[in-house]
Design a protein around this motif. Sequence first.
Motif, PDB file in Angstrom:
ATOM      1  N   ILE A  52       0.934  -1.211  -0.033  1.00 25.27           N
ATOM      2  CA  ILE A  52       0.103  -0.149  -0.029  1.00 25.27           C
ATOM      3  C   ILE A  52       0.790   1.068   0.025  1.00 25.27           C
ATOM      4  CG2 ILE A  52      -1.825   1.151   1.174  1.00 25.27           C
ATOM      5  CD1 ILE A  52      -2.403  -1.444   0.014  1.00 25.27           C
ATOM      6  N   GLN A  53       0.808   2.151  -0.982  1.00 31.28           N
ATOM      7  CA  GLN A  53       1.596   3.179  -1.271  1.00 31.28           C
ATOM      8  C   GLN A  53       0.702   4.413  -1.298  1.00 31.28           C
ATOM      9  OE1 GLN A  53       4.392   2.969  -4.450  1.00 31.28           O
ATOM     10  NE2 GLN A  53       4.869   0.882  -3.759  1.00 31.28           N
ATOM     11  N   HIS A  54      -0.501   4.377  -1.268  1.00 32.03           N
ATOM     12  CA  HIS A  54      -1.581   5.410  -0.932  1.00 32.03           C
ATOM     13  C   HIS A  54      -2.682   4.999  -0.133  1.00 32.03           C
ATOM     14  CE1 HIS A  54       0.450   7.224  -4.680  1.00 32.03           C
ATOM     15  NE2 HIS A  54       0.248   6.026  -5.147  1.00 32.03           N
ATOM     16  N   LEU A  55      -2.804   5.588   0.756  1.00 30.70           N
ATOM     17  CA  LEU A  55      -3.803   5.244   1.766  1.00 30.70           C
ATOM     18  C   LEU A  55      -4.846   6.595   1.690  1.00 30.70           C
ATOM     19  CD1 LEU A  55      -4.954   3.445   4.150  1.00 30.70           C
ATOM     20  CD2 LEU A  55      -3.929   5.039   5.691  1.00 30.70           C
ATOM     21  N   VAL A  56      -6.158   6.237   1.554  1.00 29.22           N
ATOM     22  CA  VAL A  56      -7.163   7.276   1.569  1.00 29.22           C
ATOM     23  C   VAL A  56      -8.389   7.009   2.830  1.00 29.22           C
ATOM     24  CG1 VAL A  56      -8.947   8.600   0.330  1.00 29.22           C
ATOM     25  CG2 VAL A  56      -6.748   7.718  -0.935  1.00 29.22           C
ATOM     26  N   VAL A  57      -8.018   7.847   3.559  1.00 28.58           N
ATOM     27  CA  VAL A  57      -9.269   7.639   4.645  1.00 28.58           C
ATOM     28  C   VAL A  57     -10.283   8.566   4.377  1.00 28.58           C
ATOM     29  CG1 VAL A  57      -9.334   7.802   7.140  1.00 28.58           C
ATOM     30  CG2 VAL A  57      -7.038   7.134   6.468  1.00 28.58           C
ATOM     31  N   ILE A  58     -11.419   8.187   4.401  1.00 26.07           N
ATOM     32  CA  ILE A  58     -12.762   8.758   4.178  1.00 26.07           C
ATOM     33  C   ILE A  58     -13.459   8.720   5.197  1.00 26.07           C
ATOM     34  CG2 ILE A  58     -15.000   8.758   2.931  1.00 26.07           C
ATOM     35  CD1 ILE A  58     -14.026   7.239   0.403  1.00 26.07           C
ATOM     36  N   PHE A  59     -13.394   9.893   6.055  1.00 23.52           N
ATOM     37  CA  PHE A  59     -13.820  10.194   7.221  1.00 23.52           C
ATOM     38  C   PHE A  59     -15.113  10.954   7.558  1.00 23.52           C
ATOM     39  CE2 PHE A  59     -12.846  11.967  11.892  1.00 23.52           C
ATOM     40  CZ  PHE A  59     -12.836  10.863  12.422  1.00 23.52           C
ATOM     41  N   GLN A  60     -16.138   9.920   7.837  1.00 22.57           N
ATOM     42  CA  GLN A  60     -17.526  10.524   7.823  1.00 22.57           C
ATOM     43  C   GLN A  60     -17.842  10.809   9.161  1.00 22.57           C
ATOM     44  OE1 GLN A  60     -17.456  11.444   4.597  1.00 22.57           O
ATOM     45  NE2 GLN A  60     -19.817  10.705   4.328  1.00 22.57           N
ATOM     46  N   GLU A  61     -19.390  10.977   9.333  1.00 25.38           N
ATOM     47  CA  GLU A  61     -19.806  11.449  10.560  1.00 25.38           C
ATOM     48  C   GLU A  61     -21.165  10.606  11.071  1.00 25.38           C
ATOM     49  OE1 GLU A  61     -19.334  14.579  12.302  1.00 25.38           O
ATOM     50  OE2 GLU A  61     -17.640  14.783  11.222  1.00 25.38           O
ATOM     51  N   ASN A  62     -20.810  10.488  12.449  1.00 27.25           N
ATOM     52  CA  ASN A  62     -21.816   9.811  13.120  1.00 27.25           C
ATOM     53  C   ASN A  62     -22.841   8.706  12.932  1.00 27.25           C
ATOM     54  OD1 ASN A  62     -21.112  12.848  13.564  1.00 27.25           O
ATOM     55  ND2 ASN A  62     -22.765  12.903  15.204  1.00 27.25           N
ATOM     56  N   VAL A  63     -22.081   7.635  13.086  1.00 29.37           N
ATOM     57  CA  VAL A  63     -22.803   6.214  12.931  1.00 29.37           C
ATOM     58  C   VAL A  63     -22.258   5.214  13.723  1.00 29.37           C
ATOM     59  CG1 VAL A  63     -23.113   4.454  11.084  1.00 29.37           C
ATOM     60  CG2 VAL A  63     -23.247   6.738  10.260  1.00 29.37           C
ATOM     61  N   SER A  64     -23.259   4.524  14.378  1.00 22.39           N
ATOM     62  CA  SER A  64     -22.741   3.492  15.066  1.00 22.39           C
ATOM     63  C   SER A  64     -22.793   1.916  14.054  1.00 22.39           C
ATOM     64  CB  SER A  64     -23.733   3.325  16.595  1.00 22.39           C
ATOM     65  OG  SER A  64     -24.931   2.503  15.868  1.00 22.39           O
ATOM     66  N   PHE A  65     -22.065   0.832  14.694  1.00 20.45           N
ATOM     67  CA  PHE A  65     -22.005  -0.073  13.870  1.00 20.45           C
ATOM     68  C   PHE A  65     -23.488  -0.391  13.789  1.00 20.45           C
ATOM     69  CE2 PHE A  65     -21.781  -4.685  13.107  1.00 20.45           C
ATOM     70  CZ  PHE A  65     -20.789  -4.710  12.243  1.00 20.45           C
ATOM     71  N   ASP A  66     -24.171  -0.863  14.743  1.00 23.73           N
ATOM     72  CA  ASP A  66     -25.602  -1.274  14.424  1.00 23.73           C
ATOM     73  C   ASP A  66     -26.550  -0.639  13.839  1.00 23.73           C
ATOM     74  OD1 ASP A  66     -25.140  -3.779  15.961  1.00 23.73           O
ATOM     75  OD2 ASP A  66     -25.953  -2.942  17.784  1.00 23.73           O
TER      76      ASP A  66
END
Length: 543
Positions: free
Chosen positions: A43-57
Amino acid sequence: MRQFLASALMAALTFGPLMTPEVANAAPAQRVAARTPATATPIQHLVVIFQENVSFDHYFGTYPFATNPPGEPQFTPSPATPSINGLGITLLNANPNLNPANGAGATNPYRLDRSQAATNDQDHNYTPEQQAFDGGVMDLFPLFIGVAGPPPNAPPQQVVTTGLTMGYYDGNTVTAMWNYSQNYAMSDNSYDTTFGPSTPGALNLVSGQTNGVTQVMGNPPVIADGHGGFSDYGDADPIGDVCSAGAQFQVGGKNIGDLLSAANVTWGFFEGGFDLTIVNPDNSTGCKRDHTSMITNVKKADYIPHHQPFQYYVSTQNLQHTRPSSVQMIGHNGDAGNHQYDSHDFFDAVNAGNFPAVSFLKAAGYQDGHAGYSDPLDEQTFVVDTINFLMQRPEWKSTAVVIAYDDSDGWYDHQLGQIVNSSQTSVDALTAPGQCGAGAPFLAGVSAPNAQGRCGYGPRQPLLVISPYTRANYVDHTTTDLSSIIRFVEDNWLAGQRIGAGSFDTIANPITSLFSFVMPSTCFRTVTLDDNTGEVTQKGCVF
């Protein structure tokens, strides 16, 4: 073409620099500047899409079983789909949570359909979340963090009461998330690093800690950390950001950006609305740029200062939102933008062959998924469009996308995480008034300064990893948290260097168990989705 493919495959096998055709054809000086340092994985490119306000369930409670009513996108799981720690029969039909609206009777989790994508957000502050957990019984969500309504067309009685917190979506609404999970990898055991709302989550993503508050303006939500300083436990803007208002604070110490810059690794935080020179279709501009959600019909500012974690640190801030000197300088040290950009700068840079090694991508407000002003369908458009774009790039063969969330929004989740760091302050309440956990800070045995007001792990949240190198249709059960993402960055680019000084990166498990670093033959798999329905439109390869 065959020669380039052979060279690319050899580079991937040795985990060394992999140059795109654009970079390979650039001038020698540009080529040196654009090379990606050798990495510990392909992996030479990491893209973190950081979203809002969600629980797993809230997104995955009944995965992989969707209701599939007529008129909604359909979801049929693979027979080989592994089981998850979700909402079983007992939790769905005899849940211990009570509805305080009528004082008795269970408030069972219930399905919100696609027409109910617009909802109010729930109370997701540090103390009420701990109270809702009730010492790990997980039975006081409607009482302490439930907020009623809307949504439109809402027949269930709970929706007009605080029982809304028990609502969940399935694969007919969060269809893209379920399809990514079918084709790539997800975790059912990942947590917010601490309890609390957006700003603590954002800070934990980039530094693994919320301590080290050095300056305050107004009355921000900070509390004595037990070592002469303060920890943040709530939302307030960064001091000095031209778009900041109200209570504000600043943080000392280091973040992952500092470590990447010192190692000359390209990186950036890309948030919608950061470019104040743009004029939106509604003529809004500057800090007042905004959009109206197509589902909630709520107008929201594109740029939200307390969602931008690097603005809290003097070393990584760009308080005037100064533009980069050129597309080719995006992600590089020593430029005016100081690694802080608009989301459009990410796409511009990648299109120009200047793909940063580490990119944090934050949608404009209306597409970030935050209940109350955004929603799962607007969020789906942003996430799918971004991943479809990346899968068309030649760099896809060395790219990983992480989808993560800053907090749970207070949506019900039934699973208590391990309390690896306890806290005894006036804002704690998990195990008793003034107490979250028991014993010395960092129960894992790691000494940490500035530990108070940082009780965690907090609520369980979704974590997906999408890459040619992830396991397909895989559910990982390893305990991870937001700082596990930066631990991967540290291990992959920085030879295991840690932020330290109380950062959770010291004790976090990495996210590498979601990967399988075996050469994927000549097919670097892609799965294209429809950004409206979330359904699969095409499966293919990047060669």
